[in-house]
Design a protein around this motif. Structure first.
Motif, PDB file in Angstrom:
ATOM      1  N   TRP A 330      82.037 -57.084 -90.067  1.00 16.10           N
ATOM      2  CA  TRP A 330      83.059 -57.791 -90.839  1.00 16.10           C
ATOM      3  C   TRP A 330      84.005 -58.577 -89.949  1.00 16.10           C
ATOM      4  CZ3 TRP A 330      84.611 -60.490 -94.512  1.00 16.10           C
ATOM      5  CH2 TRP A 330      85.971 -60.691 -94.811  1.00 16.10           C
ATOM      6  N   LYS A 331      84.542 -57.938 -88.886  1.00 11.97           N
ATOM      7  CA  LYS A 331      85.526 -58.648 -88.074  1.00 11.97           C
ATOM      8  C   LYS A 331      85.447 -58.228 -86.619  1.00 11.97           C
ATOM      9  CE  LYS A 331      89.889 -57.599 -88.983  1.00 11.97           C
ATOM     10  NZ  LYS A 331      91.112 -57.120 -89.718  1.00 11.97           N
ATOM     11  N   THR A 332      85.775 -59.171 -85.743  1.00 11.78           N
ATOM     12  CA  THR A 332      85.923 -58.925 -84.312  1.00 11.78           C
ATOM     13  C   THR A 332      87.237 -59.570 -83.871  1.00 11.78           C
ATOM     14  OG1 THR A 332      84.727 -60.948 -83.697  1.00 11.78           O
ATOM     15  CG2 THR A 332      83.423 -58.930 -83.912  1.00 11.78           C
ATOM     16  N   GLU A 333      87.879 -58.972 -82.893  1.00  9.86           N
ATOM     17  CA  GLU A 333      89.172 -59.505 -82.451  1.00  9.86           C
ATOM     18  C   GLU A 333      89.075 -60.957 -82.008  1.00  9.86           C
ATOM     19  OE1 GLU A 333      91.777 -55.714 -80.803  1.00  9.86           O
ATOM     20  OE2 GLU A 333      90.644 -56.931 -79.368  1.00  9.86           O
ATOM     21  N   LYS A 334      87.977 -61.301 -81.359  1.00 11.30           N
ATOM     22  CA  LYS A 334      87.830 -62.656 -80.824  1.00 11.30           C
ATOM     23  C   LYS A 334      87.078 -63.595 -81.779  1.00 11.30           C
ATOM     24  CE  LYS A 334      88.131 -61.347 -75.948  1.00 11.30           C
ATOM     25  NZ  LYS A 334      89.433 -62.000 -75.774  1.00 11.30           N
ATOM     26  N   ARG A 335      86.870 -63.109 -83.008  1.00  9.02           N
ATOM     27  CA  ARG A 335      86.177 -63.919 -84.025  1.00  9.02           C
ATOM     28  C   ARG A 335      84.865 -64.511 -83.475  1.00  9.02           C
ATOM     29  NH1 ARG A 335      89.729 -64.754 -88.428  1.00  9.02           N
ATOM     30  NH2 ARG A 335      88.370 -66.369 -89.274  1.00  9.02           N
ATOM     31  N   ILE A 336      84.013 -63.627 -82.946  1.00  8.30           N
ATOM     32  CA  ILE A 336      82.740 -64.051 -82.353  1.00  8.30           C
ATOM     33  C   ILE A 336      81.874 -64.686 -83.444  1.00  8.30           C
ATOM     34  CG2 ILE A 336      80.719 -63.310 -81.040  1.00  8.30           C
ATOM     35  CD1 ILE A 336      82.368 -60.815 -80.209  1.00  8.30           C
ATOM     36  N   VAL A 337      81.507 -65.918 -83.244  1.00  7.83           N
ATOM     37  CA  VAL A 337      80.894 -66.716 -84.316  1.00  7.83           C
ATOM     38  C   VAL A 337      79.670 -66.044 -84.927  1.00  7.83           C
ATOM     39  CG1 VAL A 337      79.737 -68.895 -84.839  1.00  7.83           C
ATOM     40  CG2 VAL A 337      81.784 -68.894 -83.420  1.00  7.83           C
ATOM     41  N   ALA A 338      78.774 -65.523 -84.094  1.00  8.41           N
ATOM     42  CA  ALA A 338      77.505 -64.982 -84.605  1.00  8.41           C
ATOM     43  C   ALA A 338      77.634 -63.573 -85.178  1.00  8.41           C
ATOM     44  CB  ALA A 338      76.454 -64.978 -83.490  1.00  8.41           C
ATOM     45  N   TRP A 339      78.768 -62.916 -84.925  1.00 12.11           N
ATOM     46  CA  TRP A 339      78.903 -61.500 -85.283  1.00 12.11           C
ATOM     47  C   TRP A 339      80.054 -61.207 -86.240  1.00 12.11           C
ATOM     48  CZ3 TRP A 339      75.245 -58.077 -83.565  1.00 12.11           C
ATOM     49  CH2 TRP A 339      74.420 -58.508 -82.520  1.00 12.11           C
ATOM     50  N   ASP A 340      80.906 -62.156 -86.495  1.00  9.62           N
ATOM     51  CA  ASP A 340      82.094 -61.957 -87.321  1.00  9.62           C
ATOM     52  C   ASP A 340      81.852 -62.591 -88.682  1.00  9.62           C
ATOM     53  OD1 ASP A 340      84.725 -62.327 -88.526  1.00  9.62           O
ATOM     54  OD2 ASP A 340      85.567 -61.869 -86.548  1.00  9.62           O
ATOM     55  N   ALA A 341      81.734 -61.749 -89.720  1.00  5.84           N
ATOM     56  CA  ALA A 341      81.369 -62.250 -91.049  1.00  5.84           C
ATOM     57  C   ALA A 341      82.408 -63.212 -91.606  1.00  5.84           C
ATOM     58  CB  ALA A 341      81.168 -61.086 -92.017  1.00  5.84           C
ATOM     59  N   ARG A 342      83.659 -63.062 -91.194  1.00  4.47           N
ATOM     60  CA  ARG A 342      84.691 -63.976 -91.681  1.00  4.47           C
ATOM     61  C   ARG A 342      84.378 -65.409 -91.266  1.00  4.47           C
ATOM     62  NH1 ARG A 342      89.742 -61.416 -88.891  1.00  4.47           N
ATOM     63  NH2 ARG A 342      88.224 -61.626 -87.186  1.00  4.47           N
ATOM     64  N   VAL A 343      83.724 -65.549 -90.099  1.00  9.93           N
ATOM     65  CA  VAL A 343      83.324 -66.867 -89.607  1.00  9.93           C
ATOM     66  C   VAL A 343      81.933 -67.224 -90.124  1.00  9.93           C
ATOM     67  CG1 VAL A 343      82.964 -68.282 -87.553  1.00  9.93           C
ATOM     68  CG2 VAL A 343      84.671 -66.446 -87.522  1.00  9.93           C
ATOM     69  N   ALA A 344      80.992 -66.273 -89.968  1.00  8.80           N
ATOM     70  CA  ALA A 344      79.580 -66.561 -90.242  1.00  8.80           C
ATOM     71  C   ALA A 344      79.267 -66.696 -91.724  1.00  8.80           C
ATOM     72  CB  ALA A 344      78.701 -65.465 -89.630  1.00  8.80           C
ATOM     73  N   LEU A 345      79.926 -65.885 -92.554  1.00 13.53           N
ATOM     74  CA  LEU A 345      79.631 -65.892 -93.989  1.00 13.53           C
ATOM     75  C   LEU A 345      80.743 -66.509 -94.820  1.00 13.53           C
ATOM     76  CD1 LEU A 345      78.187 -62.278 -94.511  1.00 13.53           C
ATOM     77  CD2 LEU A 345      76.947 -64.359 -93.894  1.00 13.53           C
ATOM     78  N   GLY A 346      81.929 -66.594 -94.252  1.00 13.39           N
ATOM     79  CA  GLY A 346      83.088 -67.012 -95.031  1.00 13.39           C
ATOM     80  C   GLY A 346      82.974 -68.380 -95.659  1.00 13.39           C
ATOM     81  N   SER A 347      82.180 -69.263 -95.024  1.00 14.61           N
ATOM     82  CA  SER A 347      82.074 -70.631 -95.551  1.00 14.61           C
ATOM     83  C   SER A 347      80.830 -70.838 -96.408  1.00 14.61           C
ATOM     84  CB  SER A 347      82.059 -71.637 -94.381  1.00 14.61           C
ATOM     85  OG  SER A 347      80.935 -71.401 -93.549  1.00 14.61           O
ATOM     86  N   LEU A 348      80.005 -69.790 -96.520  1.00 16.20           N
ATOM     87  CA  LEU A 348      78.790 -69.941 -97.322  1.00 16.20           C
ATOM     88  C   LEU A 348      79.106 -69.877 -98.803  1.00 16.20           C
ATOM     89  CD1 LEU A 348      76.275 -67.661 -95.372  1.00 16.20           C
ATOM     90  CD2 LEU A 348      76.462 -70.141 -95.265  1.00 16.20           C
ATOM     91  N   GLU A 349      78.313 -70.580 -99.575  1.00 16.64           N
ATOM     92  CA  GLU A 349      78.492 -70.538-101.022  1.00 16.64           C
ATOM     93  C   GLU A 349      77.970 -69.209-101.574  1.00 16.64           C
ATOM     94  OE1 GLU A 349      76.441 -73.876-102.596  1.00 16.64           O
ATOM     95  OE2 GLU A 349      77.579 -75.345-101.442  1.00 16.64           O
ATOM     96  N   ARG A 350      78.577 -68.759-102.648  1.00 18.77           N
ATOM     97  CA  ARG A 350      78.161 -67.479-103.247  1.00 18.77           C
ATOM     98  C   ARG A 350      76.686 -67.499-103.621  1.00 18.77           C
ATOM     99  NH1 ARG A 350      82.246 -63.797-106.387  1.00 18.77           N
ATOM    100  NH2 ARG A 350      84.166 -64.213-105.258  1.00 18.77           N
ATOM    101  N   ALA A 351      76.199 -68.641-104.088  1.00 15.89           N
ATOM    102  CA  ALA A 351      74.789 -68.744-104.475  1.00 15.89           C
ATOM    103  C   ALA A 351      73.875 -68.468-103.294  1.00 15.89           C
ATOM    104  CB  ALA A 351      74.495 -70.119-105.057  1.00 15.89           C
ATOM    105  N   MET A 352      74.318 -68.874-102.096  1.00 13.16           N
ATOM    106  CA  MET A 352      73.519 -68.640-100.896  1.00 13.16           C
ATOM    107  C   MET A 352      73.490 -67.152-100.561  1.00 13.16           C
ATOM    108  SD  MET A 352      73.912 -70.638 -97.259  1.00 13.16           S
ATOM    109  CE  MET A 352      73.786 -72.235 -98.076  1.00 13.16           C
ATOM    110  N   LEU A 353      74.631 -66.465-100.733  1.00 12.96           N
ATOM    111  CA  LEU A 353      74.690 -65.033-100.443  1.00 12.96           C
ATOM    112  C   LEU A 353      73.782 -64.233-101.371  1.00 12.96           C
ATOM    113  CD1 LEU A 353      78.536 -64.626 -99.904  1.00 12.96           C
ATOM    114  CD2 LEU A 353      76.774 -64.675 -98.151  1.00 12.96           C
ATOM    115  N   ASP A 354      73.567 -64.713-102.572  1.00  8.64           N
ATOM    116  CA  ASP A 354      72.675 -64.022-103.503  1.00  8.64           C
ATOM    117  C   ASP A 354      71.227 -64.128-103.078  1.00  8.64           C
ATOM    118  OD1 ASP A 354      74.737 -63.191-105.090  1.00  8.64           O
ATOM    119  OD2 ASP A 354      74.650 -64.936-106.409  1.00  8.64           O
TER     120      ASP A 354
END
Length: 354
Positions: A330-354
Motif C-alpha cells: 500500500w505505501k512506502t516512505e519514499k513512494r517507490i513507484v513500482a511498489w507503492d500502490a498510491r502511486v502505481a494504482l492510484g491513477s488507474l481507472e476503477r474499470a481497469m482494477l476490475d
C-alpha cells in the motif's frame, strides 16, 4: 465475500522492513526487526515500534484504499503477534492494532486476509524485496518453531474467525520449498512432505474456530504444480493457493521495455495461475508489483512511468482466472513507484482494477 478480491498488502506495518520505512532503521545498521531490537535495546525498540504502529497505517489509509476502488487488505503478521518475552528479545503484542485494522476494514466494507508472515528461524523469502535479503529456511528444523506457528494460527483464528471482515487466514507467507535435483541432491529449503503435514494440521486447527465460508490459504512456494492431489478430500473446504508473481530478479526478470519481454512476463503470470488451477485450487495472487527490468538507460522518468503503467495494466488483465489479487504494497516512505500502490494504482481507472 463473493466479489472478486482487489487488494493491497499492508507490508511494513507489523513487521518492520527497511525498504518500506527506512527511517525506522536509520543509523542502526539493522535490516530486520530482530537486528533493530539488538541495535536499540528492547525498551527503545518497543517505544519506536509503538510510535510506528500508531502512525504508519491509520483509518485514513483504509478510507483511501476503499476510495480508489479496492476491497481488501492482506495483513502480514509476525509469529509474535500476541507478544513474546524471551531471554534476548521482547516483542509487544500487536492484537490491539489488528483489532483496529478489522474495525476500519469493516467500516469501509473491506475484507482482511490475515497472513502469518514470519516464524522463528525463518521460512523463506516471506518479505523479499529488491533491498532485503532472503532469510534462511531453517524454521522446520528449529526446536519449537512448528509449535509456535500452529499456536499463533490457532489464536488468530480463535480471535478473528467470526469477524465479518475476515476473508481468511494464510497459513505461511511464502516458505522456500526444497526440490529434488537428482537422485541424491535436493535444493535448500523446507521438505515438501513437512509443509504438507504442517498445512493439514494447521487446517484442522483453524477450522475449529473459523467457519467454512472463510478462506484457508497456502503458498505455492514457487511451484504450483507440486500441489496436485493435495487437500483434495471433501473435509477440506475453501482452500486457496497463493501464487506470488514478481518479475524483477533471477530467471523471472524481464525487460518490459521490449514487446517480447512484456509478453514473456504476462505469459508467465498466466502459466503459473493455470498450473495452480490445474492442481485443483482456486488462486489468489498474494503479492505482485510493477517492478521489472528497464534496460533502456535513456528512458525518461515520464517514459519509465508510462512503461510501468502498461506493465501493471497488462498484469491486471493476466489475473483474470484468479479469484483476486493483492498489490505489494500500500505505501512506502519514499513512494517507490513500482511498489507503492498510491502511486502505481492510484491513477488507474476503477474499470481497469476490475
Amino acid at each position: 465475500m463473493a466479489e472478486r478480491i482487489r487488494g493491497v498488502n499492508l507490508s511494513g506495518w507489523f513487521i518492520p522492513e527497511p525498504w518500506v520505512t527506512p527511517s525506522l532503521f536509520a543509523a542502526t545498521g539493522a535490516s530486520n526487526a530482530s537486528e533493530l531490537q539488538a541495535a536499540l535495546g528492547a525498551t527503545a525498540y518497543n517505544e519506536r515500534i509503538r510510535q510506528h504502529l500508531e502512525t504508519f497505517i491509520t483509518e485514513a489509509d483504509f478510507r483511501r484504499i476503499a476510495a480508489i476502488g479496492l476491497n481488501a487488505v492482506r495483513l502480514p503478521v509476525p509469529w509474535y503477534a500476541f507478544g513474546s518475552q524471551g531471554e534476548s528479545e521482547v516483542y509487544i503484542p500487536l492484537v490491539d492494532y489488528i483489532d483496529r485494522a478489522f474495525e476500519w476494514a469493516e467500516k469501509y466494507g473491506m475484507g482482511v486476509l490475515l497472513d502469518l508472515a514470519t516464524v522463528p528461524g525463518g521460512q523463506g523469502d516471506s518479505n523479499a524485496s529488491p533491498s532485503t535479503p532472503e532469510s534462511t529456511a531453517a524454521w522446520h528444523s528449529s526446536t519449537n518453531g512448528r509449535h509456535i506457528a500452529l499456536n499463533v494460527l490457532e489464536r488468530l483464528s480463535s480471535r478473528y474467525g467470526d469477524r465479518a471482515g475476515l476473508l481468511g487466514l494464510e497459513l505461511l507467507d511464502s516458505p522456500v520449498m526444497s526440490r529434488r535435483v537428482n537422485l541424491f541432491t535436493t535444493t535448500d529449503g523446507i521438505p515438501r512432505h513437512y509443509l504438507r503435514n504442517f498445512y493439514r494440521d494447521a487446517y484442522e486447527l483453524v477450522r475449529t474456530h473459523m467457519p467454512e465460508d472463510k478462506l484457508v490459504v497456502f503458498s505455492a512456494s514457487g511451484d504450483p504444480g507440486a500441489w496436485k492431489r493435495f487437500m483434495s478430500g471433501d473435509r477440506y473446504q475453501n482452500v486457496v493457493m497463493d501464487v506470488h508473481l514478481y518479475h524483477y530478479r533471477d530467471e523471472t526478470a524481464q525487460d518490459i521495455t521490449s514487446p517480447r519481454g512484456l509478453s514473456a512476463a504476462i505469459a508467465r503470470n498466466r502459466r503459473l495461475i493455470k498450473e495452480a488451477r490445474d492442481a485443483g485450487f482456486p488462486v489468489i495472487v498474494g503479492e505482485w508489483s510493477g517492478a521489472a527490468v528497464f534496460a533502456n538507460a535513456s528512458t525518461t522518468p515520464e517514459g519509465h512511468a508510462a512503461y510501468a503503467r502498461v506493465f501493471i495494466s497488462n498484469q491486471l488483465a493476466s489475473f483474470a482466472d484468479a479469484r483476486g489479487w493483492f498489490f505489494q504494497t500500500w505505501k512506502t516512505e519514499k513512494r517507490i513507484v513500482a511498489w507503492d500502490a498510491r502511486v502505481a494504482l492510484g491513477s488507474l481507472e476503477r474499470a481497469m482494477l476490475d
